[in-house]
Design an enzyme around this catalytic site. Structure first.
Site, PDB file in Angstrom:
ATOM      1  N   THR A 294       1.913 -11.810   2.488  1.00 44.92           N
ATOM      2  CA  THR A 294       1.060 -12.515   3.446  1.00 44.92           C
ATOM      3  C   THR A 294       0.976 -11.754   4.764  1.00 44.92           C
ATOM      4  OG1 THR A 294       3.034 -13.783   3.954  1.00 44.92           O
ATOM      5  CG2 THR A 294       1.398 -14.865   2.557  1.00 44.92           C
ATOM      6  N   ASP A 295       1.992 -10.914   5.069  1.00 41.79           N
ATOM      7  CA  ASP A 295       2.003 -10.296   6.419  1.00 41.79           C
ATOM      8  C   ASP A 295       0.768  -9.430   6.659  1.00 41.79           C
ATOM      9  OD1 ASP A 295       2.968  -8.226   4.743  1.00 41.79           O
ATOM     10  OD2 ASP A 295       4.558  -7.609   6.123  1.00 41.79           O
TER      11      ASP A 295
ATOM     12  N   GLY B 124      15.664   0.364  -2.374  1.00 39.43           N
ATOM     13  CA  GLY B 124      14.714  -0.120  -3.377  1.00 39.43           C
ATOM     14  C   GLY B 124      15.048  -1.492  -3.918  1.00 39.43           C
TER      15      GLY B 124
ATOM     16  N   LEU C 127      15.145  -5.450   0.057  1.00 44.10           N
ATOM     17  CA  LEU C 127      15.912  -6.056   1.152  1.00 44.10           C
ATOM     18  C   LEU C 127      15.843  -5.213   2.431  1.00 44.10           C
ATOM     19  CD1 LEU C 127      18.939  -7.175  -1.058  1.00 44.10           C
ATOM     20  CD2 LEU C 127      17.089  -8.617  -0.187  1.00 44.10           C
ATOM     21  N   SER C 128      14.812  -4.375   2.521  1.00 43.47           N
ATOM     22  CA  SER C 128      14.492  -3.647   3.754  1.00 43.47           C
ATOM     23  C   SER C 128      15.502  -2.588   4.163  1.00 43.47           C
ATOM     24  CB  SER C 128      14.279  -4.621   4.914  1.00 43.47           C
ATOM     25  OG  SER C 128      13.155  -5.386   4.675  1.00 43.47           O
TER      26      SER C 128
ATOM     27  N   SER D  91      14.733   0.514   4.269  1.00 48.47           N
ATOM     28  CA  SER D  91      13.974   1.444   5.125  1.00 48.47           C
ATOM     29  C   SER D  91      13.795   0.887   6.527  1.00 48.47           C
ATOM     30  CB  SER D  91      12.572   1.712   4.582  1.00 48.47           C
ATOM     31  OG  SER D  91      12.543   1.748   3.210  1.00 48.47           O
TER      32      SER D  91
ATOM     33  N   GLU E  10       6.610   4.135   9.187  1.00 50.20           N
ATOM     34  CA  GLU E  10       6.551   4.023   7.728  1.00 50.20           C
ATOM     35  C   GLU E  10       5.122   4.263   7.223  1.00 50.20           C
ATOM     36  OE1 GLU E  10       8.855   1.376   4.414  1.00 50.20           O
ATOM     37  OE2 GLU E  10       9.343   1.178   6.514  1.00 50.20           O
TER      38      GLU E  10
ATOM     39  N   ASP F 165       9.131  -6.749   7.684  1.00 46.81           N
ATOM     40  CA  ASP F 165      10.505  -6.261   7.540  1.00 46.81           C
ATOM     41  C   ASP F 165      11.046  -5.763   8.875  1.00 46.81           C
ATOM     42  OD1 ASP F 165       9.692  -6.697   4.991  1.00 46.81           O
ATOM     43  OD2 ASP F 165       9.776  -4.607   4.335  1.00 46.81           O
TER      44      ASP F 165
ATOM     45  N   TYR G 232       2.133  -1.662  -4.695  1.00 42.97           N
ATOM     46  CA  TYR G 232       1.908  -2.351  -3.421  1.00 42.97           C
ATOM     47  C   TYR G 232       0.531  -2.017  -2.839  1.00 42.97           C
ATOM     48  CZ  TYR G 232       3.167  -3.939   1.313  1.00 42.97           C
ATOM     49  OH  TYR G 232       3.213  -4.589   2.522  1.00 42.97           O
TER      50      TYR G 232
HETATM   51  C1  GLA Z   1       7.355  -5.244   1.613  1.00 37.39           C
HETATM   52  C2  GLA Z   1       6.589  -4.826   2.848  1.00 37.39           C
HETATM   53  C3  GLA Z   1       6.301  -6.031   3.751  1.00 37.39           C
HETATM   54  C4  GLA Z   1       5.681  -7.185   2.943  1.00 37.39           C
HETATM   55  C5  GLA Z   1       6.467  -7.443   1.666  1.00 37.39           C
HETATM   56  C6  GLA Z   1       5.801  -8.458   0.770  1.00 37.39           C
HETATM   57  O1  GLA Z   1       8.629  -5.693   1.957  1.00 37.39           O
HETATM   58  O2  GLA Z   1       7.316  -3.889   3.595  1.00 37.39           O
HETATM   59  O3  GLA Z   1       5.464  -5.650   4.804  1.00 37.39           O
HETATM   60  O4  GLA Z   1       4.325  -6.941   2.689  1.00 37.39           O
HETATM   61  O5  GLA Z   1       6.666  -6.270   0.918  1.00 37.39           O
HETATM   62  O6  GLA Z   1       5.844  -9.714   1.342  1.00 37.39           O
END
Ligand code: GLA
Length: 370
Positions: free
Chosen positions: A32-33, A116, A119-120, A122, A154, A166, A220
């Site tokens: 959604t972001d 990968g 959970l962010s 990066s 990024e 993230d 993505y």
């Molecule tokens: C990844 C992207 C985010 C977001 C999510 C899906 O984490 O980095 O910006 O789009 O996927 O919600």
């Protein structure tokens, strides 16, 4: 982890700045972001930690504990080399482009956010570098600007066209609270998580990459392009312009656009409902919304995998768990579950065991923290 001995061994002097940022788990509000929508991430116990010291020249020298290697480059000469160093190069490039005065520095990095995993890893790395450099060079820069620069990094040199969730979560998130962010206005507010609740996070063992470039394949970037096409077909600037009342019109779109748009519209509504249920302490309702969100991500948005669907199914018949869903970008990664405080660990371990035995994968329970 105390990184100071390693720093001194590597650079023969003491560090002057420490910086750190957690990974994040998104509770709900997925994909959604970048559609100007709503999200609800919260920090996880795993974090990226770094130590820094300034250098007299314009070199950046950095040692990574996980990569077991040291690498470097000259500021202003950043060029992608498709290794982990790209993250460092990308953020120093964006800081300089934004007019911040950098000098050379030494750094050591260690992170226990699994790569990968959805959970962010990066974003927490990029945010940690930026926060460390803010302290080291007294940069005038807010936490929101740090998130925006980390996203630019990024999108830029790293080459992954991710949204801003993230980086916002890693830069601003506080333990015990979720961050409700509206990407139409960038307004955000903290939502206290009920103390009766435990977050169980299970990494499926399937890793993903957000930097897939092949058009037409399941990745993505393809999902983002499909959302843009759905907007064109519907004559709106953003999917945020649509509400539940528009679903009939959306259903008339050809596949796969109807499903993609339906997920985003219904997911925004679920974020608001989840916030209301969390504020009311109604974990049962939060759990239902998690399951509905997962079905929507799997069937309409097509970012799940059979293994991930299986984890959610097992969670559905495990005592103590209210709800489960794929978290993050998808195509692998982790499942987030809402459990009763007293039962989180036992329930999480039960799900992990059954999943591992059925699939032969090597899952990891990341929360409750071990
Ligand atoms: C990844 C992207 C985010 C977001 C999510 C899906 O984490 O980095 O910006 O789009 O996927 O919600």
């Amino acid at each position: 982890m105390n990184l100071e001995p390693l720093f001194q061994q590597t650079f023969h002097s003491a560090s002057t700045v420490h910086a750190s940022s957690p990974g994040r788990v998104n509770l709900i509000g997925e994909h959604t972001d970048y559609n100007e929508g709503l999200v609800l991430p919260t920090p996880i116990p795993q974090r990226c930690e770094m130590l820094f010291s300034p250098r007299a020249d314009d070199r950046v020298e950095i040692h990574s504990v996980q990569m077991q290697t040291r690498a470097g480059y000259a500021l202003g000469a950043e060029i992608a080399d498709h290794t982990w160093l790209d993250y460092v190069q990308a953020i120093t490039q964006e800081l300089q482009r934004a007019g911040h005065n950098l000098r050379g520095f030494n750094a050591v990095v260690s992170s226990d956010v699994p790569l990968g995993s959805g959970l962010s890893s990066s974003a927490s790395f990029l945010v940690t570098i930026a926060k460390g450099l803010r302290k080291l060079f007294d940069l005038e820069i807010t936490d929101v600007q740090i998130a925006q620069l980390a996203q630019a990094a990024e999108n830029g040199l790293v080459g992954a066209r991710v949204g801003l969730m993230d980086q916002m979560a890693c830069s601003l998130g506080k333990a015990g609270e979720a961050l409700l962010i509206d990407f139409r206005t960038l307004e955000y507010r903290s939502i206290k998580l009920p103390e009766t609740m435990e977050l169980v996070i299970l990494h499926s063992g399937l890793t993903h990459s957000l930097a897939g470039h092949e058009a037409g394949t399941r990745n993505y970037k393809t999902r983002r392009l499909e959302c843009e096409r759905a907007c064109e077909l519907l004559g709106v600037a953003s999917l945020r312009d649509l509400e539940l009342a528009d679903l009939e019109r959306v259903a008339a779109l050809p596949a796969p656009f109807a499903g993609r748009a339906r997920h985003v519209i219904t997911e925004n509504a679920r974020v608001l409902e989840t916030v209301a249920a969390l504020e009311a302490g109604d974990l049962q309702r939060v759990g239902e919304l998690f399951y509905t969100s997962h079905v929507s991500m799997s069937a309409d948005y097509d970012v799940s995998e059979p293994e991930i669907d299986l984890i959610v199914q097992i969670a559905g018949r495990t005592a103590g768990i209210y709800g489960a869903r794929l978290t993050g970008g998808g195509f692998g990664g982790s499942v987030v579950m809402i459990a009763d405080k007293s039962q989180g660990r036992v329930a999480g371990e039960a799900v992990m065991l059954e999943y591992a035995q059925t699939t032969g994968q090597s899952p990891r329970l990341l929360s409750p923290a071990v």
